[in-house]
Design a protein around this motif. Structure first.
Motif, PDB file in Angstrom:
ATOM      1  N   LEU A   1      -7.633  -3.056  -0.393  1.00  0.00           N
ATOM      2  CA  LEU A   1      -6.293  -2.474  -0.284  1.00  0.00           C
ATOM      3  C   LEU A   1      -6.031  -1.465  -1.403  1.00  0.00           C
ATOM      4  O   LEU A   1      -6.545  -1.599  -2.516  1.00  0.00           O
ATOM      5  CB  LEU A   1      -5.236  -3.582  -0.337  1.00  0.00           C
ATOM      6  CG  LEU A   1      -5.369  -4.656   0.745  1.00  0.00           C
ATOM      7  CD1 LEU A   1      -4.304  -5.730   0.546  1.00  0.00           C
ATOM      8  CD2 LEU A   1      -5.260  -4.045   2.141  1.00  0.00           C
TER       9      LEU A   1
ATOM     10  N   HIS B   1      -0.471   5.438   7.816  1.00  0.00           N
ATOM     11  CA  HIS B   1      -1.622   4.608   7.449  1.00  0.00           C
ATOM     12  C   HIS B   1      -1.753   3.500   8.483  1.00  0.00           C
ATOM     13  O   HIS B   1      -0.777   2.810   8.777  1.00  0.00           O
ATOM     14  CB  HIS B   1      -1.449   4.000   6.055  1.00  0.00           C
ATOM     15  CG  HIS B   1      -2.467   2.932   5.788  1.00  0.00           C
ATOM     16  ND1 HIS B   1      -3.821   3.196   5.742  1.00  0.00           N
ATOM     17  CD2 HIS B   1      -2.356   1.587   5.631  1.00  0.00           C
ATOM     18  CE1 HIS B   1      -4.484   2.071   5.537  1.00  0.00           C
ATOM     19  NE2 HIS B   1      -3.616   1.082   5.470  1.00  0.00           N
TER      20      HIS B   1
ATOM     21  N   GLU C   1       0.804  -1.218   0.000  1.00  0.00           N
ATOM     22  CA  GLU C   1       0.000   0.000   0.000  1.00  0.00           C
ATOM     23  C   GLU C   1       0.846   1.282   0.000  1.00  0.00           C
ATOM     24  O   GLU C   1       0.378   2.341   0.421  1.00  0.00           O
ATOM     25  CB  GLU C   1      -0.952   0.013   1.201  1.00  0.00           C
ATOM     26  CG  GLU C   1      -2.026  -1.061   1.104  1.00  0.00           C
ATOM     27  CD  GLU C   1      -3.138  -0.830   2.110  1.00  0.00           C
ATOM     28  OE1 GLU C   1      -4.258  -0.502   1.684  1.00  0.00           O
ATOM     29  OE2 GLU C   1      -2.880  -0.972   3.322  1.00  0.00           O
TER      30      GLU C   1
HETATM   31 MN    MN Z   1      -4.054  -1.015   5.136  1.00  0.00          MN
END
Ligand code: MN
Length: 238
Positions: free
Chosen positions: A146, A99, A80
């Motif tokens: 995702l 994140h 990610e």
């Molecule tokens: Mn994540």
């Protein structure tokens, strides 16, 4: 300072940020934190793919704003990373990105009638409308949720707009700061505010900060970030 000294200090700060976020229960085995490269604004620094609590300065890699790994090497990278790449590209003011799947925040991504709002002065940066990214609008009804490519990263950054936080439905959240330390500070207090707000909502009608109170509190808190960072950092040395 030379570039190499600046870069080494940045790598150390990023390793500290990873360990702080674990100690403060924002990340577990998953989640990641990055900073814009202080020696080149078109790049950012992010650990190789591993649990945040184990990150050392030697794990820190450099990426471009498309999410490509720079400098060669066969490193395993976070899937990610495009979250970070797209936000740095869209937001020149942002120098730190966290994140996470912080547990107290996720309910606010999935309950349609609940909106994350500032309930205490430490959550002042949550003023305005905190956007909630619905990945179904961008990846259909069968995605793994995702942000696995740059297109989804750009969609997320667009949804975030000028906000400090973007919620991600059924997944987690992404928090930004004008510095790495501010991003970490805000990630911790996003979770704290969510915990307090959920507890308050269970009790009854909630009084929220006005936008003016929230902005004033955020400004006051921004001057106190190093106090929190230094304390949290000292706890990671134990
Ligand atoms: Mn994540």
């Amino acid at each position: 300072m030379t570039d190499i000294t600046t870069l080494n200090d940045a790598r150390q700060d990023l390793a500290d940020a990873n360990r702080i976020l674990f100690k403060q229960d924002v990340v577990d085995a998953f989640g990641h934190v990055s900073m814009r490269d202080p020696t080149n604004p078109n790049q950012f620094l992010l650990s190789r793919n591993k649990a945040p609590a184990t990150v050392t300065p030697a794990d820190v890699l450099t990426f471009d704003l498309q999410g490509n790994l720079l400098g060669g090497g066969a490193h395993k990278v976070y899937l990610e990373r495009f979250i970070h790449a797209a936000i740095y590209a869209a937001r020149p003011d942002v120098h730190g990105v966290v994140h996470s799947h912080a547990k107290a925040v996720v309910p606010f991504t999935i309950v349609k009638t609940a909106r994350l709002r500032p309930v205490c002065h430490m959550g002042g940066f949550l003023s305005g409308i905190i956007p909630n990214f619905e990945i179904r609008d961008h990846a259909g009804m069968g995605s793994d949720l995702l942000i696995r490519d740059l297109r989804l990263g750009r969609d997320l950054a667009q949804k975030m707009g000028s906000s400090a936080v973007v919620l991600m439905r059924g997944h987690g959240s992404t928090v930004v700061g004008m510095s790495l330390k501010q991003a970490v500070f805000r990630a911790v207090y996003t979770q704290n505010n969510a915990q307090i707000q959920a507890a308050a909502m269970a009790l009854g009608e909630v009084t929220y900060l006005t936008d003016e109170e929230a902005l004033a509190a955020d400004e006051a808190n921004t001057g106190q970030i190093s106090r929190a960072w230094d304390f949290w950092s000292s706890q990671t040395q134990e």
